[in-house]
Design a protein around this motif. Structure first.
Motif, PDB file in Angstrom:
ATOM      1  N   PHE A  26       0.811  -1.217   0.000  1.00  0.00           N
ATOM      2  CA  PHE A  26       0.000   0.000   0.000  1.00  0.00           C
ATOM      3  C   PHE A  26       0.848   1.272   0.000  1.00  0.00           C
ATOM      4  CE2 PHE A  26      -3.621  -2.680   0.635  1.00  0.00           C
ATOM      5  CZ  PHE A  26      -4.649  -1.959   0.048  1.00  0.00           C
ATOM      6  N   ILE A  27       1.895   1.295   0.786  1.00  0.00           N
ATOM      7  CA  ILE A  27       2.730   2.501   0.797  1.00  0.00           C
ATOM      8  C   ILE A  27       3.506   2.625  -0.516  1.00  0.00           C
ATOM      9  CG2 ILE A  27       4.710   3.622   1.905  1.00  0.00           C
ATOM     10  CD1 ILE A  27       3.584   2.650   4.588  1.00  0.00           C
ATOM     11  N   GLY A  28       4.064   1.522  -1.006  1.00  0.00           N
ATOM     12  CA  GLY A  28       4.834   1.557  -2.251  1.00  0.00           C
ATOM     13  C   GLY A  28       3.994   1.963  -3.447  1.00  0.00           C
ATOM     14  N   PHE A  29       2.857   1.301  -3.627  1.00  0.00           N
ATOM     15  CA  PHE A  29       2.000   1.659  -4.755  1.00  0.00           C
ATOM     16  C   PHE A  29       1.342   3.016  -4.543  1.00  0.00           C
ATOM     17  CE2 PHE A  29       2.585  -2.711  -5.995  1.00  0.00           C
ATOM     18  CZ  PHE A  29       2.605  -2.622  -7.381  1.00  0.00           C
ATOM     19  N   GLY A  30       1.095   3.369  -3.280  1.00  0.00           N
ATOM     20  CA  GLY A  30       0.570   4.707  -2.994  1.00  0.00           C
ATOM     21  C   GLY A  30       1.533   5.788  -3.458  1.00  0.00           C
ATOM     22  N   PRO A  36       3.535  10.590 -13.068  1.00  0.00           N
ATOM     23  CA  PRO A  36       2.683  10.798 -14.252  1.00  0.00           C
ATOM     24  C   PRO A  36       2.337   9.493 -14.974  1.00  0.00           C
ATOM     25  CG  PRO A  36       4.552  12.318 -14.258  1.00  0.00           C
ATOM     26  CD  PRO A  36       4.767  11.366 -13.127  1.00  0.00           C
ATOM     27  N   ASP A  37       3.291   8.559 -15.045  1.00  0.00           N
ATOM     28  CA  ASP A  37       3.022   7.294 -15.741  1.00  0.00           C
ATOM     29  C   ASP A  37       1.902   6.511 -15.071  1.00  0.00           C
ATOM     30  OD1 ASP A  37       4.973   7.820 -17.603  1.00  0.00           O
ATOM     31  OD2 ASP A  37       6.489   6.535 -16.659  1.00  0.00           O
ATOM     32  N   GLU A  38       1.938   6.421 -13.766  1.00  0.00           N
ATOM     33  CA  GLU A  38       0.890   5.676 -13.059  1.00  0.00           C
ATOM     34  C   GLU A  38      -0.448   6.403 -13.153  1.00  0.00           C
ATOM     35  OE1 GLU A  38      -0.873   2.551 -10.764  1.00  0.00           O
ATOM     36  OE2 GLU A  38       0.723   2.745 -12.227  1.00  0.00           O
ATOM     37  N   ALA A  39      -0.410   7.726 -13.070  1.00  0.00           N
ATOM     38  CA  ALA A  39      -1.660   8.492 -13.204  1.00  0.00           C
ATOM     39  C   ALA A  39      -2.305   8.213 -14.559  1.00  0.00           C
ATOM     40  CB  ALA A  39      -1.384   9.988 -13.034  1.00  0.00           C
ATOM     41  N   ALA A  70      -2.686   8.929  -1.744  1.00  0.00           N
ATOM     42  CA  ALA A  70      -2.724   9.384  -0.344  1.00  0.00           C
ATOM     43  C   ALA A  70      -3.544   8.420   0.510  1.00  0.00           C
ATOM     44  CB  ALA A  70      -3.305  10.795  -0.273  1.00  0.00           C
ATOM     45  N   ILE A  71      -4.643   7.923  -0.033  1.00  0.00           N
ATOM     46  CA  ILE A  71      -5.469   6.954   0.692  1.00  0.00           C
ATOM     47  C   ILE A  71      -4.678   5.663   0.914  1.00  0.00           C
ATOM     48  CG2 ILE A  71      -7.511   5.462   0.504  1.00  0.00           C
ATOM     49  CD1 ILE A  71      -8.872   7.904  -0.932  1.00  0.00           C
ATOM     50  N   GLU A  72      -3.997   5.194  -0.122  1.00  0.00           N
ATOM     51  CA  GLU A  72      -3.215   3.958   0.010  1.00  0.00           C
ATOM     52  C   GLU A  72      -2.091   4.113   1.042  1.00  0.00           C
ATOM     53  OE1 GLU A  72      -2.031   3.026  -4.005  1.00  0.00           O
ATOM     54  OE2 GLU A  72      -3.861   1.864  -4.341  1.00  0.00           O
ATOM     55  N   ILE A  73      -1.410   5.242   1.049  1.00  0.00           N
ATOM     56  CA  ILE A  73      -0.343   5.478   2.028  1.00  0.00           C
ATOM     57  C   ILE A  73      -0.924   5.517   3.439  1.00  0.00           C
ATOM     58  CG2 ILE A  73       1.335   7.191   2.840  1.00  0.00           C
ATOM     59  CD1 ILE A  73       1.757   7.877  -0.204  1.00  0.00           C
ATOM     60  N   ALA A  74      -2.057   6.184   3.601  1.00  0.00           N
ATOM     61  CA  ALA A  74      -2.699   6.249   4.922  1.00  0.00           C
ATOM     62  C   ALA A  74      -3.089   4.849   5.397  1.00  0.00           C
ATOM     63  CB  ALA A  74      -3.921   7.162   4.871  1.00  0.00           C
ATOM     64  N   LEU A  75      -3.641   4.037   4.504  1.00  0.00           N
ATOM     65  CA  LEU A  75      -4.042   2.678   4.890  1.00  0.00           C
ATOM     66  C   LEU A  75      -2.830   1.824   5.235  1.00  0.00           C
ATOM     67  CD1 LEU A  75      -6.946   2.012   2.359  1.00  0.00           C
ATOM     68  CD2 LEU A  75      -7.091   2.638   4.778  1.00  0.00           C
TER      69      LEU A  75
END
Length: 179
Positions: A26-30, A36-39, A70-75
């Motif tokens: 979650f933190i890594g993919f967050g 820009p590529d992932e967006a 931000a949600i993924e990092i928080a989780l």
């Protein structure tokens, strides 16, 4: 069969690996969603999602991806605090499982996904992560319950000791404690 000590050791190791894999995922993919590529990569998935279709039009492609990040990092952070705040971790894992369900729904909501494609395989691995998030949630809820029960028992014991001391002190004449 193996002995109980080894079984317990394996269970603890597996639990730790599962929890910390979720945290890193979650933190890594967050963090990756801020690129820009992932967006650009998640934009079509989000556009066709019945849950996330509104995000990019409202926040833009990069803003929407950053919100998800931000949600993924928080989780991931909530899952990581299991030993300090098990209840927070339990809710973090439960929310992570909901996020993973949304991600898995991309398989059904994205037009024309090829089941043999890299993207489909990438999304299917989230089924395992979904199971891990549910398990870590249940484990953290159980830890929170045990911690609460231990705290209540300790509080009761301390109250009983205080009542006993008060009772003993009230039975003595005033000044008797000074000898």
């Amino acid at each position: 069969m193996i002995n109980l000590g080894l079984e317990t050791c394996i269970a603890r190791l597996g639990s730790g690996v599962m929890r910390w894999s979720l945290v890193l995922f979650f933190i890594g993919f967050g963090l990756y969603t801020f690129t820009p590529d992932e967006a650009a990569g998640v934009a079509p998935l989000m556009a066709h999602s019945p849950v996330l279709f509104w995000v990019s039009p409202l926040l833009g492609q990069r803003g929407g991806s950053s919100l998800v990040g931000a949600i993924e990092i928080a989780l991931g952070t909530l899952i990581a605090v299991r030993h300090v705040r098990p209840l927070w971790s339990a809710y973090g894992s439960l929310a992570a499982s909901a996020v993973l369900l949304v991600i898995l729904s991309f398989l059904a909501t994205t037009p024309g996904p090829d089941p043999a494609s890299h993207d489909a395989g990438f999304l299917v691995k989230d089924l395992t992560l979904f199971g891990a998030a549910l398990w870590t949630s249940a484990e953290a809820f159980a830890a929170a319950r045990r911690r609460t029960a231990a705290s209540v028992a300790l509080r009761r014991e301390l109250n009983a000791i205080a009542r006993e001391r008060k009772h003993r002190n009230s039975d003595q004449p005033v000044g008797a404690e000074h000898g």
